[in-house]
Design an enzyme around this catalytic site. Structure first.
Site, PDB file in Angstrom:
ATOM      1  CG  ASP A  35      -1.964   1.063   1.211  1.00  0.00           C
ATOM      2  OD1 ASP A  35      -2.123   1.714   0.170  1.00  0.00           O
ATOM      3  OD2 ASP A  35      -2.642   1.245   2.244  1.00  0.00           O
ATOM      4  CG  ASP A  53      -3.053   3.764  -3.464  1.00  0.00           C
ATOM      5  OD1 ASP A  53      -4.068   3.116  -3.777  1.00  0.00           O
ATOM      6  OD2 ASP A  53      -3.027   4.556  -2.512  1.00  0.00           O
ATOM      7  CD  GLU A  54      -5.382  -1.250  -0.535  1.00  0.00           C
ATOM      8  OE1 GLU A  54      -5.646  -1.939   0.458  1.00  0.00           O
ATOM      9  OE2 GLU A  54      -6.072  -0.273  -0.899  1.00  0.00           O
TER      10      GLU A  54
END
Length: 360
Positions: free
Chosen positions: A8, A103-104
């Protein structure tokens, strides 16, 4: 025993903007829309969070809390480029990747031969590469399952790495606050507190029947999570359930006729985005309205394959009859019935398609 990594990025959009403009370092920064146009915050850095600012907060509210807050307009093309680079780093260690957002992502490295199969060293390598190649930080959690890996990635943010070995699972879970469980928000945490449930140890004292009685289907998951159990696999595809376009207007739309006039532009944008999703069929359409007082309603109909303006007008008028109020937001969208991708190449193309869809 599986080896799962949850990665993350830390304050992703804000971190990319700070990387590209070092003068922003150390200042409260948010990426979001213009307050004058009723914009909202997409993300913010930790300096801004100290003022109580968070994602989805109205930009005007954020500025009242922190008058010195720097607002930067989002640059989605730049963020997607960074996300694709991170994806390529992930692929050096595993093909089993489940993206959750730009983003994860989860990685299953159980079969990886990198670093003699050490998930901890793989996570360290990923973090080092992201920092060296992209100039941002990424936190990671390593655990035997997705539930614990996600909890672990948040444990030492920002720029942290937390490892939960199989031998540590039981002790870790027993003391884990229920507020750390993904899916337990403030309201559910309050309901749990009313039942004297504060930690996973408290959850263990309740039967599955009791948990399901209080929390429905999620009760079964809570029963397993309290024991450190999560059988979910890392899914290498994302099954999109819907695609939508919405607009928050700088001035409220006062009547249903004005709302109808706004539909063609929204529908044209929806059609443009749908062109990127060849091979996907939609089975329903919907209209979403948000009133000036923030009341919200959504109405939908089954529909196979055609986007007719008349249908959306009918739905809008029906939704309007529920509100009978000036509108700050109108949205239109479709629900999908989806064929899943089978090959690695298809999954990679699908991932890139999703990243470049502004609806995400």
């Amino acid at each position: 025993m599986r080896k799962i990594i949850h990665c993350d990025c830390d304050c992703f959009y804000a971190s990319v903007e700070t990387r590209d403009n070092p003068s922003l370092r150390g200042r409260p920064l948010a990426v979001g829309g213009d307050a004058a146009r009723r914009g909202v915050i997409a993300t913010c850095n930790y300096e801004a969070r100290a003022f109580g600012i968070h994602s989805a907060m109205a930009t005007a509210t954020a500025l009242r809390r922190c008058p010195d807050l720097v607002i930067v307009a989002p640059n989605m093309d730049k963020y997607r480029d960074v996300a694709l680079h991170i994806r390529e780093i992930f692929l050096q260690y595993s093909e089993f990747i489940e993206p959750l957002s730009l983003d994860e992502a989860y990685l299953d490295v159980s079969a990886s031969s990198a670093f003699q199969g050490s998930a901890t060293r793989i996570a360290q390598a990923i973090r080092q590469q992201v920092s060296a190649e992209l100039g941002i930080t990424i936190s990671a959690g390593v655990a035997p399952n997705k539930f614990l890996a996600k909890v672990a990635s948040d444990w030492n943010k920002p720029d942290g790495l937390t490892v939960i070995t199989p031998a540590q699972v039981d002790d870790f879970v027993l003391s884990l606050p229920v507020s750390k469980i993904h899916g337990v928000g403030k309201v559910m945490a309050q309901r749990m507190a009313a039942l004297d449930i504060y930690t996973c140890a408290d959850l263990r004292e309740r039967s599955m029947d009791e948990l399901q009685r209080h929390f429905g289907k999620f009760g079964a998951q809570l029963y397993d999570y309290a024991r450190g159990i999560d059988q979910r696999e890392v899914k290498t595809h994302r099954q999109r359930k819907s695609l939508s376009v919405e607009n928050t207007y700088a001035e409220d739309i006062a009547g249903v006729d004005g709302a109808v006039e706004a539909l063609p532009a929204l529908l044209d944008e929806l059609k443009r985005r749908l062109k990127k999703h060849n091979g996907e069929t939609f089975t329903g359409v919907f209209v979403k309205l948000k009133a000036a007082d923030f009341r919200q309603t959504t109405i939908e109909r089954r529909c196979d394959g055609f986007l007719e303006l008349d249908l959306f007008e009918t739905l809008l008028k029906e939704a309007w009859s529920r509100m009978e109020s000036s509108l700050r937001l109108i949205g239109v969208g479709v629900r999908f019935g989806r064929k899943q991708s089978d090959t690695v190449a298809e999954r990679r193309a699908e991932y890139q398609l999703d990243l470049f869809d502004p609806g995400i």
